[in-house]
Design a protein around this motif. Structure first.
Motif, PDB file in Angstrom:
ATOM      1  N   PRO A  28       0.810  -1.226   0.000  1.00 24.72           N
ATOM      2  CA  PRO A  28       0.000   0.000   0.000  1.00 24.72           C
ATOM      3  C   PRO A  28       0.841   1.273   0.000  1.00 24.72           C
ATOM      4  O   PRO A  28       0.344   2.344  -0.371  1.00 24.72           O
ATOM      5  CB  PRO A  28      -0.809  -0.123   1.301  1.00 24.72           C
ATOM      6  CG  PRO A  28      -0.012  -1.043   2.170  1.00 24.72           C
ATOM      7  CD  PRO A  28       0.646  -2.004   1.239  1.00 24.72           C
ATOM      8  N   ASN A  29       2.122   1.155   0.381  1.00 22.53           N
ATOM      9  CA  ASN A  29       2.987   2.338   0.449  1.00 22.53           C
ATOM     10  C   ASN A  29       3.844   2.534  -0.798  1.00 22.53           C
ATOM     11  O   ASN A  29       4.496   3.559  -0.935  1.00 22.53           O
ATOM     12  CB  ASN A  29       3.903   2.231   1.673  1.00 22.53           C
ATOM     13  CG  ASN A  29       3.117   2.159   2.966  1.00 22.53           C
ATOM     14  OD1 ASN A  29       2.121   2.851   3.141  1.00 22.53           O
ATOM     15  ND2 ASN A  29       3.550   1.296   3.879  1.00 22.53           N
ATOM     16  N   ASP A  30       3.859   1.535  -1.675  1.00 23.99           N
ATOM     17  CA  ASP A  30       4.692   1.629  -2.877  1.00 23.99           C
ATOM     18  C   ASP A  30       4.139   0.668  -3.923  1.00 23.99           C
ATOM     19  O   ASP A  30       4.284  -0.547  -3.807  1.00 23.99           O
ATOM     20  CB  ASP A  30       6.143   1.286  -2.539  1.00 23.99           C
ATOM     21  CG  ASP A  30       7.075   1.404  -3.745  1.00 23.99           C
ATOM     22  OD1 ASP A  30       6.601   1.813  -4.828  1.00 23.99           O
ATOM     23  OD2 ASP A  30       8.269   1.077  -3.599  1.00 23.99           O
ATOM     24  N   LYS A  31       3.532   1.201  -4.966  1.00 24.87           N
ATOM     25  CA  LYS A  31       2.898   0.366  -5.984  1.00 24.87           C
ATOM     26  C   LYS A  31       3.904  -0.479  -6.772  1.00 24.87           C
ATOM     27  O   LYS A  31       3.506  -1.454  -7.411  1.00 24.87           O
ATOM     28  CB  LYS A  31       2.098   1.246  -6.951  1.00 24.87           C
ATOM     29  CG  LYS A  31       0.903   1.927  -6.312  1.00 24.87           C
ATOM     30  CD  LYS A  31       0.129   2.768  -7.331  1.00 24.87           C
ATOM     31  CE  LYS A  31      -1.077   3.424  -6.686  1.00 24.87           C
ATOM     32  NZ  LYS A  31      -1.845   4.259  -7.663  1.00 24.87           N
ATOM     33  N   ALA A  32       5.165  -0.114  -6.730  1.00 29.65           N
ATOM     34  CA  ALA A  32       6.179  -0.844  -7.501  1.00 29.65           C
ATOM     35  C   ALA A  32       6.711  -2.062  -6.746  1.00 29.65           C
ATOM     36  O   ALA A  32       7.511  -2.825  -7.305  1.00 29.65           O
ATOM     37  CB  ALA A  32       7.335   0.089  -7.858  1.00 29.65           C
ATOM     38  N   THR A  33       6.281  -2.247  -5.510  1.00 26.63           N
ATOM     39  CA  THR A  33       6.775  -3.372  -4.722  1.00 26.63           C
ATOM     40  C   THR A  33       5.606  -4.169  -4.149  1.00 26.63           C
ATOM     41  O   THR A  33       4.446  -3.772  -4.241  1.00 26.63           O
ATOM     42  CB  THR A  33       7.678  -2.888  -3.566  1.00 26.63           C
ATOM     43  OG1 THR A  33       6.907  -2.042  -2.696  1.00 26.63           O
ATOM     44  CG2 THR A  33       8.875  -2.126  -4.103  1.00 26.63           C
ATOM     45  N   VAL A  34       5.924  -5.302  -3.542  1.00 24.27           N
ATOM     46  CA  VAL A  34       4.913  -6.158  -2.917  1.00 24.27           C
ATOM     47  C   VAL A  34       5.388  -6.526  -1.511  1.00 24.27           C
ATOM     48  O   VAL A  34       6.567  -6.370  -1.179  1.00 24.27           O
ATOM     49  CB  VAL A  34       4.673  -7.442  -3.739  1.00 24.27           C
ATOM     50  CG1 VAL A  34       4.018  -7.122  -5.069  1.00 24.27           C
ATOM     51  CG2 VAL A  34       5.979  -8.206  -3.944  1.00 24.27           C
ATOM     52  N   ILE A  35       4.450  -7.019  -0.692  1.00 21.75           N
ATOM     53  CA  ILE A  35       4.782  -7.467   0.656  1.00 21.75           C
ATOM     54  C   ILE A  35       4.310  -8.904   0.831  1.00 21.75           C
ATOM     55  O   ILE A  35       3.435  -9.375   0.114  1.00 21.75           O
ATOM     56  CB  ILE A  35       4.131  -6.560   1.729  1.00 21.75           C
ATOM     57  CG1 ILE A  35       2.614  -6.519   1.546  1.00 21.75           C
ATOM     58  CG2 ILE A  35       4.728  -5.152   1.666  1.00 21.75           C
ATOM     59  CD1 ILE A  35       1.883  -5.737   2.631  1.00 21.75           C
ATOM     60  N   LEU A  36       4.900  -9.594   1.787  1.00 20.79           N
ATOM     61  CA  LEU A  36       4.562 -10.987   2.029  1.00 20.79           C
ATOM     62  C   LEU A  36       3.126 -11.129   2.513  1.00 20.79           C
ATOM     63  O   LEU A  36       2.678 -10.404   3.401  1.00 20.79           O
ATOM     64  CB  LEU A  36       5.513 -11.573   3.080  1.00 20.79           C
ATOM     65  CG  LEU A  36       5.396 -13.072   3.356  1.00 20.79           C
ATOM     66  CD1 LEU A  36       5.882 -13.867   2.154  1.00 20.79           C
ATOM     67  CD2 LEU A  36       6.198 -13.442   4.605  1.00 20.79           C
ATOM     68  N   ASP A  37       2.382 -12.060   1.910  1.00 21.92           N
ATOM     69  CA  ASP A  37       1.035 -12.397   2.360  1.00 21.92           C
ATOM     70  C   ASP A  37       1.182 -13.473   3.439  1.00 21.92           C
ATOM     71  O   ASP A  37       1.193 -14.672   3.154  1.00 21.92           O
ATOM     72  CB  ASP A  37       0.202 -12.917   1.181  1.00 21.92           C
ATOM     73  CG  ASP A  37      -1.246 -13.184   1.555  1.00 21.92           C
ATOM     74  OD1 ASP A  37      -1.561 -13.195   2.773  1.00 21.92           O
ATOM     75  OD2 ASP A  37      -2.076 -13.400   0.651  1.00 21.92           O
ATOM     76  N   LYS A  38       1.326 -13.060   4.691  1.00 24.35           N
ATOM     77  CA  LYS A  38       1.632 -13.987   5.776  1.00 24.35           C
ATOM     78  C   LYS A  38       0.545 -15.042   5.967  1.00 24.35           C
ATOM     79  O   LYS A  38       0.844 -16.190   6.316  1.00 24.35           O
ATOM     80  CB  LYS A  38       1.847 -13.217   7.073  1.00 24.35           C
ATOM     81  CG  LYS A  38       3.098 -12.349   7.068  1.00 24.35           C
ATOM     82  CD  LYS A  38       3.325 -11.685   8.417  1.00 24.35           C
ATOM     83  CE  LYS A  38       4.598 -10.858   8.421  1.00 24.35           C
ATOM     84  NZ  LYS A  38       4.824 -10.202   9.745  1.00 24.35           N
ATOM     85  N   GLY A  39      -0.710 -14.681   5.722  1.00 22.18           N
ATOM     86  CA  GLY A  39      -1.800 -15.629   5.903  1.00 22.18           C
ATOM     87  C   GLY A  39      -1.673 -16.863   5.018  1.00 22.18           C
ATOM     88  O   GLY A  39      -2.104 -17.951   5.398  1.00 22.18           O
TER      89      GLY A  39
END
Length: 589
Positions: free
Chosen positions: A422-433
């Motif tokens: 949500p803070n940077d459209k060019a990157t992704v974050i881990l979907d921990k679920g």
């Protein structure tokens, strides 16, 4: 050239591919490492000059052997073996013809001669390497922003990096191999790829897990633009000293290599921290590998569900199936703008399709002839860098033999689940679920395959409603206060009002256990689902319990917190992207 690529063909001008000779007695190809004219022989086997034939046994029987020594390749024109070449009389053809007539006259007195040698005794020195599909073992390949490599045992030009960890080539347990593709422009023909001035980031990374029983393998693709933490990592310097590169928080995964002088050991440690899996070895390649390897196997079949035209990778393909090699193969695995949403996640799918097809091609065709095997082996290893634990041909040979039982239909590729940042459209974050259950499956050595409905499978047990679940909870090894914490969770989060804190268990348990009666099976099914208990944790008694008799849940040392599954799942979480290496119907779209 010998198996190590050291050019032992020498003055005999032996084609390296011709050094692979088929032995009909074993059904294997044999790589002759001894140059022509230096065939191995025991001292007792040496014969006097001119005695090139084996003597007859009494009764006219010829001395025979189980395995006929294969001739050295330098003297094949005249049909002579290596030791025949040693015994050529000095002089030109006339002298040799004269010597042959004399030998023939001598042989006529002794009787017809055998063409076979006596069976040599086993020697402590290895004379040849045998290649079959079984010895070659499991094929490992990797994609590097479009660069792929194959590891083969025949390898004398391997680059090594000391990452501060040196594991044995062969292990009795599961094996985890980190496969890294770098976007560095170094290497012939690579100046037009990757980012200008790149220090060589981890552009493509796969963690290959091979199960303990070698029945299956899982390859986890890690998105390069995923935000993660990179731990401190020690790196070996050219002068032999060790320099620790400080870690970073909240940065792109691909900077775990190259940035600030980080070596593959830093990516190694980053993946271990991310997944909880201990890595055994790493392999790294650059852009050249996919071009040379795809050419060596005469192309790799790929599929496009629509016309593809990517101006960035320069890939242009009509819808349908195609065979790509060289620059076109590299363009295929670098493509992302012409498919899906144009993201790196879409490119990962292209790479997985290519890898699966390449593995099938290698398994079915690459070992069909000595010359092709040699070409594939050389192409595959030119751009290869590994850790010191497998940094020699013999260690790679042992490693390959250990992994040889994995079949193509038991290899699964999956992408580590991520969410948009949500803070940077060019990157992704881990979907921990989704990622944590996935990592837990791999850590538990479970095959990464969707559950199949088969005949003979028991019908699922019906589950009791929460209000009817009656259980006493005791702490037999979990953190202090775990029993009460679990009861609070059961009552407030699950609605199990009949759960009770029974204090500490009389004995400590290494694993959590649920004891229940046959008429409590529905309650046990509900509680096991909530707690994430495996079948081995469920202990059913032989007699039914009374109406108000509770089940007994003992929290073991494996318990961490209520709501955290105790046992690893056996099936993939929903919507985790994956593909089987044997699936021939995958098409880019």
């Amino acid at each position: 050239m010998d198996a190590q690529g050291r050019g032992q063909a020498g003055d005999d001008n032996v084609d390296p591919a011709d050094q692979w000779v088929f032995d009909p007695n074993t059904g294997n190809y044999e790589l002759r490492l001894d140059p022509a004219g230096q065939a191995a022989a025991r001292p007792s086997d040496r014969r006097a000059p001119g005695s090139r034939r084996a003597a007859r046994k009494p009764g006219g029987e010829v001395d025979d052997t189980d395995t006929r020594p294969l001739p050295a390749q330098g003297g094949r024109r005249g049909g002579r073996g290596a030791d025949e070449a040693e015994e050529r009389p000095p002089g030109g053809r006339a002298a040799r013809r004269s010597g042959s007539r004399s030998a023939a006259a001598s042989a006529s007195v002794a009787g017809p001669a055998s063409r076979r040698k006596r069976k040599p005794k086993p020697s402590g020195r290895k004379k040849a390497l045998y290649w079959t599909a079984g010895v070659v073992g499991f094929v490992l390949v990797a994609g590097c922003g479009g660069a792929f490599y194959l590891y083969q045992q025949l390898n004398g030009n391997i680059n090594k990096v000391d990452v501060g960890v040196e594991n044995d080539a062969v292990s009795d347990g599961p094996v985890n191999v980190l496969i890294i593709g770098t976007d560095a422009r170094s290497g012939k023909g690579n100046s037009g790829y990757g980012d200008a001035g790149s220090v060589g980031h981890a552009d493509t990374t796969l963690l290959m897990h091979i199960s303990k029983d070698r029945s299956n393998a899982t390859a986890l693709s890690i998105p390069r633009d995923m935000i993660t933490d990179i731990p401190d990592c020690p790196t070996k310097q050219k002068d032999g000293s060790t320099k620790t590169i400080p870690g970073e928080h909240g940065v792109r995964f691909n900077t775990s290599l190259g940035q600030e002088g980080r070596d593959p050991g830093c990516t190694w440690r980053t993946v271990e921290k991310l997944t909880g899996l201990k890595i055994d070895h790493f392999m790294m390649a650059d852009f050249n590998a996919v071009k040379e390897l795809s050419t060596a196997v005469d192309g790799v079949e790929v599929c496009a569900a629509k016309d593809l035209n990517d101006p960035k990778s320069h890939l242009r393909l009509k819808a349908g199936r195609h065979t790509v090699m060289g620059e076109q193969a590299l363009a295929f695995v670098r493509t992302r703008h012409a498919i899906g949403f144009g993201s790196d996640l879409d490119r990962i799918k292209m790479q997985q399709q290519f890898l699966s097809s390449l593995i099938r091609k290698l398994k079915s065709d690459a070992f069909s002839s000595p010359s092709k095997l040699y070409a594939v082996s050389q192409a595959a290893t030119k751009a290869l860098t590994v850790d010191t634990g497998i940094g020699s041909a013999s260690k790679l040979l042992d490693f390959g033999q250990d992994l040889k039982r994995v079949n193509i239909d038991k290899i699964t590729f999956a992408t580590v689940p991520v969410l948009d940042n949500p803070n940077d459209k060019a990157t992704v974050i881990l979907d921990k679920g989704k990622a944590e259950p996935l990592f837990a499956m791999v850590r538990a050595d479970h095959a990464l395959a969707k559950g199949k409905k088969g005949k003979g499978k028991k019908a699922p047990v019906s589950k009791a409603p929460p209000g009817l679940v009656r259980v006493d909870v005791t702490n037999g090894g979990g953190p202090i206060g775990s029993a009460q914490e679990t009861v609070d969770w059961l009552q407030n989060s699950k609605g199990a009002r009949l759960s009770t804190n029974a204090g500490n268990a009389p004995t400590k348990l290494s694993a959590t256990r649920l004891e229940y009666a046959p008429n409590q099976a529905d309650q046990a099914a509900t509680l096991a689902d909530w707690m994430g208990l495996s079948k081995s944790a469920l202990k059913k008694s032989s007699q039914n319990a009374g109406d108000r008799v509770p089940m007994k849940l003992t929290l073991g040392k494996d318990f961490t917190a209520p709501g955290t599954p105790i046992a690893a799942p056996t099936e993939l979480p929903d919507n985790v992207q994956n593909v089987n290496a044997d699936d021939k119907n995958v098409c880019a779209k």
